[in-house]
Motif scaffolding. Structure first.
Motif, PDB file in Angstrom:
ATOM      1  N   SER A   1      66.031  20.044 120.320  1.00 21.08           N
ATOM      2  CA  SER A   1      65.804  21.341 119.684  1.00 21.08           C
ATOM      3  C   SER A   1      64.309  21.607 119.604  1.00 21.08           C
ATOM      4  O   SER A   1      63.503  20.669 119.531  1.00 21.08           O
ATOM      5  N   MET A   2      63.948  22.875 119.630  1.00 20.52           N
ATOM      6  CA  MET A   2      62.541  23.266 119.610  1.00 20.52           C
ATOM      7  C   MET A   2      62.368  24.451 118.660  1.00 20.52           C
ATOM      8  O   MET A   2      62.356  25.609 119.082  1.00 20.52           O
ATOM      9  N   PRO A   3      62.246  24.205 117.364  1.00 21.12           N
ATOM     10  CA  PRO A   3      61.946  25.300 116.437  1.00 21.12           C
ATOM     11  C   PRO A   3      60.514  25.807 116.647  1.00 21.12           C
ATOM     12  O   PRO A   3      59.580  25.020 116.792  1.00 21.12           O
ATOM     13  N   ILE A   4      60.367  27.124 116.651  1.00 26.96           N
ATOM     14  CA  ILE A   4      59.064  27.771 116.815  1.00 26.96           C
ATOM     15  C   ILE A   4      58.889  28.755 115.669  1.00 26.96           C
ATOM     16  O   ILE A   4      59.809  29.518 115.352  1.00 26.96           O
ATOM     17  N   SER A   5      57.732  28.754 115.038  1.00 25.15           N
ATOM     18  CA  SER A   5      57.484  29.694 113.947  1.00 25.15           C
ATOM     19  C   SER A   5      56.096  30.306 114.091  1.00 25.15           C
ATOM     20  O   SER A   5      55.183  29.681 114.643  1.00 25.15           O
ATOM     21  N   TYR A   6      55.956  31.535 113.597  1.00 23.56           N
ATOM     22  CA  TYR A   6      54.662  32.200 113.657  1.00 23.56           C
ATOM     23  C   TYR A   6      54.511  33.122 112.452  1.00 23.56           C
ATOM     24  O   TYR A   6      55.480  33.553 111.835  1.00 23.56           O
ATOM     25  N   SER A   7      53.270  33.412 112.121  1.00 25.36           N
ATOM     26  CA  SER A   7      52.948  34.334 111.034  1.00 25.36           C
ATOM     27  C   SER A   7      51.663  35.050 111.417  1.00 25.36           C
ATOM     28  O   SER A   7      50.649  34.408 111.707  1.00 25.36           O
ATOM     29  N   TYR A   8      51.717  36.375 111.413  1.00 27.75           N
ATOM     30  CA  TYR A   8      50.566  37.166 111.841  1.00 27.75           C
ATOM     31  C   TYR A   8      50.378  38.353 110.907  1.00 27.75           C
ATOM     32  O   TYR A   8      51.338  38.988 110.493  1.00 27.75           O
ATOM     33  N   SER A   9      49.134  38.638 110.565  1.00 20.07           N
ATOM     34  CA  SER A   9      48.822  39.737 109.662  1.00 20.07           C
ATOM     35  C   SER A   9      47.432  40.266 109.980  1.00 20.07           C
ATOM     36  O   SER A   9      46.609  39.565 110.584  1.00 20.07           O
ATOM     37  N   ASN A  10      47.178  41.493 109.543  1.00 21.74           N
ATOM     38  CA  ASN A  10      45.836  42.053 109.703  1.00 21.74           C
ATOM     39  C   ASN A  10      44.963  41.815 108.478  1.00 21.74           C
ATOM     40  O   ASN A  10      43.865  42.358 108.378  1.00 21.74           O
ATOM     41  N   GLN A  11      45.431  41.000 107.526  1.00 24.18           N
ATOM     42  CA  GLN A  11      44.668  40.749 106.319  1.00 24.18           C
ATOM     43  C   GLN A  11      43.318  40.118 106.616  1.00 24.18           C
ATOM     44  O   GLN A  11      42.295  40.506 106.065  1.00 24.18           O
ATOM     45  N   GLY A  12      43.320  39.090 107.469  1.00 21.81           N
ATOM     46  CA  GLY A  12      42.065  38.412 107.773  1.00 21.81           C
ATOM     47  C   GLY A  12      41.058  39.311 108.450  1.00 21.81           C
ATOM     48  O   GLY A  12      39.854  39.228 108.188  1.00 21.81           O
ATOM     49  N   ALA A  13      41.531  40.221 109.314  1.00 17.74           N
ATOM     50  CA  ALA A  13      40.620  41.108 110.035  1.00 17.74           C
ATOM     51  C   ALA A  13      39.986  42.140 109.122  1.00 17.74           C
ATOM     52  O   ALA A  13      38.935  42.706 109.450  1.00 17.74           O
ATOM     53  N   LEU A  14      40.605  42.395 107.964  1.00 18.83           N
ATOM     54  CA  LEU A  14      40.076  43.405 107.049  1.00 18.83           C
ATOM     55  C   LEU A  14      38.978  42.860 106.135  1.00 18.83           C
ATOM     56  O   LEU A  14      38.321  43.635 105.447  1.00 18.83           O
ATOM     57  N   LEU A  15      38.788  41.543 106.131  1.00 15.28           N
ATOM     58  CA  LEU A  15      37.751  40.962 105.284  1.00 15.28           C
ATOM     59  C   LEU A  15      36.376  41.215 105.881  1.00 15.28           C
ATOM     60  O   LEU A  15      36.197  41.200 107.106  1.00 15.28           O
ATOM     61  N   ASN A  16      35.380  41.425 105.026  1.00 14.60           N
ATOM     62  CA  ASN A  16      34.006  41.604 105.500  1.00 14.60           C
ATOM     63  C   ASN A  16      33.193  40.320 105.354  1.00 14.60           C
ATOM     64  O   ASN A  16      31.972  40.350 105.352  1.00 14.60           O
ATOM     65  N   TYR A  17      33.881  39.189 105.191  1.00 11.19           N
ATOM     66  CA  TYR A  17      33.215  37.899 105.113  1.00 11.19           C
ATOM     67  C   TYR A  17      34.065  36.869 105.862  1.00 11.19           C
ATOM     68  O   TYR A  17      35.202  37.142 106.245  1.00 11.19           O
ATOM     69  N   ASN A  18      33.525  35.673 106.078  1.00  8.59           N
ATOM     70  CA  ASN A  18      34.178  34.657 106.890  1.00  8.59           C
ATOM     71  C   ASN A  18      34.706  33.514 106.026  1.00  8.59           C
ATOM     72  O   ASN A  18      34.099  33.138 105.024  1.00  8.59           O
ATOM     73  N   VAL A  19      35.828  32.940 106.459  1.00  7.40           N
ATOM     74  CA  VAL A  19      36.436  31.803 105.769  1.00  7.40           C
ATOM     75  C   VAL A  19      36.777  30.746 106.813  1.00  7.40           C
ATOM     76  O   VAL A  19      37.017  31.066 107.983  1.00  7.40           O
TER      77      VAL A  19
END
Length: 557
Positions: free
Chosen positions: A64-82
């Motif tokens: 079996s090969m479970p695959i998961s992903y999570s994507y959002s534009n939250q990080g792109a909206l920040l004006n600083y880096n983490v």
């Protein structure tokens, strides 16, 4: 001479299983959610955000090969880096007792070693039949992040981490050995931002744990962890190591050594349980495999549960004592006692009562330098020097749930809830004005359900009284909600309205909000949901309104 013992596992591929069952199976689900927000005042919240998540499971016979992903534009909206990712993708291949983790994943070894830290890399879990279980991981814990002009930027070095967890289980005995190592790459960023407290670090944690079942009713557990952490890799070499981790670590003048201990037992008899746990964590104990760590404390807890009155009454209690400043390094020492009692009584099929009470008492005493006392020429500050501070916190809750009617035509339910929170600060035996507060909250709700009409109506009234010093602040308001199902229960709709007002000596605020929601299921696999909230806030200083709309889609296959 050195003697090394190695445990090796071979994967026994069962070729006879091929051809049995379905060759290829595909299952999983995807979801997409978006949030629209609009307000007439500046809030710092983005007007539009979206979230894409999903999981896909591919199986071929016993693979079996479970695959998961999570994507959002939250990080792109920040004006600083983490130094961490907002968007994640991972693979989790599995065959029999082999489980792999590839991509952006987390693994847990123990609370004192590797505990939920996200890393980009790979890990394995080997759980064959037999006495041994093995878990291992390796990858990047933090990515290189340069410091810039933004004050919220979190600079970091590239940090790599590696861990191994070997477990042994046989009959009543279980043993566990954990090793975790992490190190920053000093050349991964151009400048070292020491003004933000960021320096290149190195860490090694070794943990030994075990459990033993003395009898069917009694078992004991214990864990010892030793951490060696270098706060600055640029420091000179040293040889002042101590503890188990120091035997395998390159010591420097900025290296700190700490330990953590936890032990306890659990005993079951008839319908009751009794447990005692002791935990001690040195000041400064930390591991780079966890985001946050409480340290410099010692506590002992006693807990018990029991059933009485023919199992109608459930009782549980917890008593604990905790102290800090274990090595007398602080100017103040704090100790506290914690006690809580929970009870649930099922009086009949219609009436259920639950109650809870907890008491937290914290003591703080100043530790004065004897030379400062001898040389003190101010005779008027004795009251401040004899500092004896006590904080008392009490919480209580009572809930009564009564079923008024239960038939095919209608179902009626009444719920009454009361909560109390009382906090006071006592100094040298006196609670002064302004050092105490009391919070009362009461809620009464009534629900009426018509099963055949697929309709539910809920009404409630909520009130709070908050007392600080001599001032009372009150908040109260009603709520009305209606839910209705259509199209053979495929469409579920709801509407709710509420109003509450808050009044004090200096201000008045009223909040009115309207909520609508709809959920539609199409062919059991497609799920659409829509939620909207319109809020109006009116106070003595301004008027504000907010609109939030959420739309989501889920597909399972």
């Amino acid at each position: 001479m050195f003697l090394f013992t190695t445990i090796a596992y071979g994967q026994n591929i069962d070729f006879e299983s091929f051809g049995k069952g379905k060759a290829l199976k595909v299952s999983g689900g995807i979801s997409a959610n978006s949030v629209f927000y609009n307000a007439n005042q500046q809030t710092g919240r983005e007007a539009f955000t979206y979230f894409l998540q999903g999981n896909l499971n591919l199986s071929l016979y016993q693979f079996s090969m479970p695959i998961s992903y999570s994507y959002s534009n939250q990080g792109a909206l920040l004006n600083y880096n983490v130094p961490f990712k907002f968007n994640r993708f991972s693979l989790h291949p599995k065959y029999k007792w082999f489980q792999g983790h590839i991509g952006d994943v987390t693994m847990n070894f123990s609370p004192y070693t590797l505990n939920g830290h996200l890393f980009t890399g790979g890990g394995v879990e080997l759980t064959p039949k037999g006495k041994f279980k093995v878990s291992a991981m390796g990858g990047r814990l933090l990515r290189a992040t340069e410091d810039d002009d933004e004050p919220n930027t979190i600079p970091a070095f590239t940090r790599m981490g590696y861990g191994l967890n070997v477990g042994y289980e046989h009959n009543k005995l279980a043993l566990n050995v954990i090793g975790f190592y992490a190190k920053d790459q000093m050349n991964s960023i151009s400048t070292i931002p020491e003004e933000k407290g960021v320096t290149p670090k190195e860490n090694l944690v070794v943990s030994l744990g075990g459990a033993y079942k003395i009898s069917e009713d009694l078992d004991i557990i214990a864990e010892y962890a030793s951490t060696a952490i270098t706060q600055d890799l640029r420091a000179e070499d040293s040889s002042n190591g101590e503890g188990l981790a120091s035997l395998l670590f390159n010591d420097k003048s900025s290296t700190e050594y700490h330990k953590a201990i936890k032990a306890g037992f659990n005993y079951s008899f008839k319908k009751a349980t009794l447990g005692v746990t002791y935990e001690r964590i040195d000041p400064g104990y930390e591991t780079l495999g966890a985001y946050f760590f409480n340290n410099d404390f010692e506590n002992i807890t006693l807990n018990s549960t029991t059933m009485l009155l023919k199992d109608k009454l459930s009782l549980s209690f917890n008593i604990g004592y905790q102290r800090d400043n274990l090595e007398k390094q602080k100017e103040q020492s704090t100790n506290r006692t914690v006690g809580s009692v929970n009870a649930s009584y099922t009086a009949s099929e219609r009436l259920t009562l639950t109650a809870m009470y907890s008491n937290f008492t914290t003591f703080t005493n100043a530790r004065l330098d004897q030379f400062e006392t001898i040389n003190d020429d101010n005779l008027l500050d004795n009251a401040n020097e004899q500092f004896d501070y006590k904080q008392l916190s009490q919480n209580a809750n009572i809930n009564v749930n009564y079923i008024l009617a239960k038939s095919e035509k209608n179902q009626q339910n009444l719920n009454v809830n009361y909560a109390l929170a009382d906090v006071s600060n006592e100094q040298n035996g006196i609670v002064r004005i302004g050092n105490a507060s009391t919070f009362h909250n009461a809620n009464v709700s009534y629900s009426l359900v018509f099963p055949k009409k697929k309709t539910a109506i809920t009404t409630a009234i909520n009130g709070t009284v908050n007392t600080i010093e001599k001032e009372n602040a009150t908040t109260w308001g009603p709520t009305l909600g209606v839910n209705k199902k259509f199209l053979d229960n495929k469409l579920n709709t709801g509407f709710a309205a509420s109003y509450n007002s808050s009044t004090s000596k200096t201000s008045f605020t009223s909040v009115t909000n309207f909520r609508i929601n709809a959920n539609y299921v199409y062919k059991d696999k497609h799920n659409f949901n829509l939620n909207g909230i319109q809020l109006f806030r009116n106070s003595t200083s301004n008027y504000g309104k907010e609109l939030t709309i959420t739309f989501g889609y889920n597909y399972s296959f």
